[in-house]
Write a protein that holds these residues in place. Structure first.
Motif, mmCIF file in Angstrom:
data_model
loop_
_atom_site.group_PDB
_atom_site.id
_atom_site.type_symbol
_atom_site.label_atom_id
_atom_site.label_comp_id
_atom_site.label_asym_id
_atom_site.label_seq_id
_atom_site.Cartn_x
_atom_site.Cartn_y
_atom_site.Cartn_z
ATOM 1 N N ARG A 23 11.073 -34.298 -11.469
ATOM 2 C CA ARG A 23 10.747 -32.989 -12.031
ATOM 3 C C ARG A 23 11.989 -32.803 -13.107
ATOM 4 O O ARG A 23 13.241 -32.952 -13.211
ATOM 5 C CB ARG A 23 10.971 -31.878 -11.039
ATOM 6 C CG ARG A 23 12.407 -31.765 -10.710
ATOM 7 C CD ARG A 23 12.038 -30.867 -9.108
ATOM 8 N NE ARG A 23 13.274 -31.202 -8.563
ATOM 9 C CZ ARG A 23 14.381 -30.409 -8.463
ATOM 10 N NH1 ARG A 23 14.247 -29.387 -9.443
ATOM 11 N NH2 ARG A 23 15.292 -30.671 -8.112
ATOM 12 N N PRO A 24 11.352 -32.133 -14.260
ATOM 13 C CA PRO A 24 12.053 -32.015 -15.537
ATOM 14 C C PRO A 24 12.936 -31.034 -15.505
ATOM 15 O O PRO A 24 12.593 -29.764 -15.080
ATOM 16 C CB PRO A 24 11.031 -31.613 -16.649
ATOM 17 C CG PRO A 24 9.852 -31.409 -15.851
ATOM 18 C CD PRO A 24 9.841 -31.847 -14.545
ATOM 19 N N VAL A 25 14.428 -31.201 -15.729
ATOM 20 C CA VAL A 25 15.392 -30.215 -15.375
ATOM 21 C C VAL A 25 16.332 -29.723 -16.477
ATOM 22 O O VAL A 25 16.887 -28.715 -16.576
ATOM 23 C CB VAL A 25 16.341 -30.367 -14.307
ATOM 24 C CG1 VAL A 25 15.502 -30.604 -12.735
ATOM 25 C CG2 VAL A 25 16.909 -31.972 -14.603
ATOM 26 N N ILE A 26 16.209 -30.736 -17.579
ATOM 27 C CA ILE A 26 16.789 -30.410 -18.906
ATOM 28 C C ILE A 26 15.821 -30.597 -20.019
ATOM 29 O O ILE A 26 15.106 -31.617 -20.106
ATOM 30 C CB ILE A 26 18.102 -31.373 -19.191
ATOM 31 C CG1 ILE A 26 18.970 -30.988 -17.977
ATOM 32 C CG2 ILE A 26 18.655 -30.816 -20.587
ATOM 33 C CD1 ILE A 26 20.270 -31.985 -18.087
#
Lengths: 184, 184
Positions: free
Chosen positions: A52-55
């Motif tokens: 999952r995209p976190v930055i």
């Protein structure tokens, strides 16, 4: 074109040609700085963790013409700088953006450290001037060493300047935004 | 799960179920608000013009657990909100973020307009309270009507709240960043 001319002017010496390019490039970039860079692209990079995209980082890279803005190398550079910023977490885009109080606090810290190390008062100021460079290198995007050294060796600022020299027009990072979740 | 329960509680009436869900959802979301939403994802949207990306938006959508953060619907919502913000250009994420002076300036403007329209002083204040809502609807992300009405009808705030109710945990937009080139 510039590169060819540089090699001609320096009789094919690659190192000298690079220097020549840097000098004349810098000179012509400075000349162009008055013009308005109103075109450009937005570079993006998202870093994922566990799927999952976190930055996420956005970089506005400005040019003068849309001819340069739609150049593939230019768009790739914008995305590369975004990738760099995701990894290196710069707090500010340029030295100008560092707030006065953050800078003063850092300088006081360095001065206190120097005094603790037993440095005489007369040279503490010089030490501060020297070490503040590390502070910029750590926190200011343009002063950071570009992370993908396989693609470019030098700071992000150097990278933009050389790109500008190669493209033959004024190029600058107009904005940077970084969003992260689950940090700290 | 919540939706099923809502339909059971309201004997299958879809409209009533939606109301029930909203009421109980809101109640349970409020209860959860004390907990820390430290997980989440970063949604992204880039808008291109003439083949080059000129607008980018990042949205930090926070959840309490990574179970929700890796849910496909949750990630899609983050991207949808980023797409919305690219199109609707909100200046602020929430009403709390509107600077006091910007709000005062807008209120003075509305009051002056109302007086110009010949409204008596006693009701100017009420008019200001009413019309300031339009200012929020235009400039504050959570107050804006979601652009993809085919996907959700209501404000972005409603959308997040209903997502929270459906996912069964506290969800909030933790940050928003918008970068554009060649605007204005």
């Amino acid at each position: 074109m510039d590169a060819k001319k540089a090699l001609t002017e320096t009789a094919g010496d690659m190192d000298k040609a690079a220097d020549y390019l840097r000098e004349t490039g810098v000179a012509s970039v400075a000349k162009r700085a008055a013009r308005d860079p109103s075109e450009g692209v937005v570079g993006v990079y998202r870093h994922s963790q566990a799927g999952r995209p976190v930055i996420g980082v956005l970089i506005g890279l400005a040019s003068e013409t849309d001819f340069v803005a739609k150049n593939e190398e230019f768009i790739e550079a914008a995305n590369d700088i975004a990738m760099h910023a995701a990894a290196s977490r710069p707090q500010w885009l340029s030295r100008d953006e560092v707030p006065e109080d953050a800078l003063e606090k850092e300088k006081e810290l360095i001065a206190a450290q120097a005094r603790n190390e037993g440095k005489p008062d007369q040279i503490v100021e010089k030490i501060v001037d020297g070490r503040i460079g590390s502070f910029y290198k750590e926190n200011v995007l343009l002063d950071q060493v570009f992370v993908r050294s396989d693609k470019f060796e030098g700071t992000v600022g150097d990278m933009v300047q050389q790109l500008a020299a190669r493209m033959g027009e004024n190029i600058s990072i107009s904005s940077m935004a970084r969003v992260a979740v689950g940090e700290g």
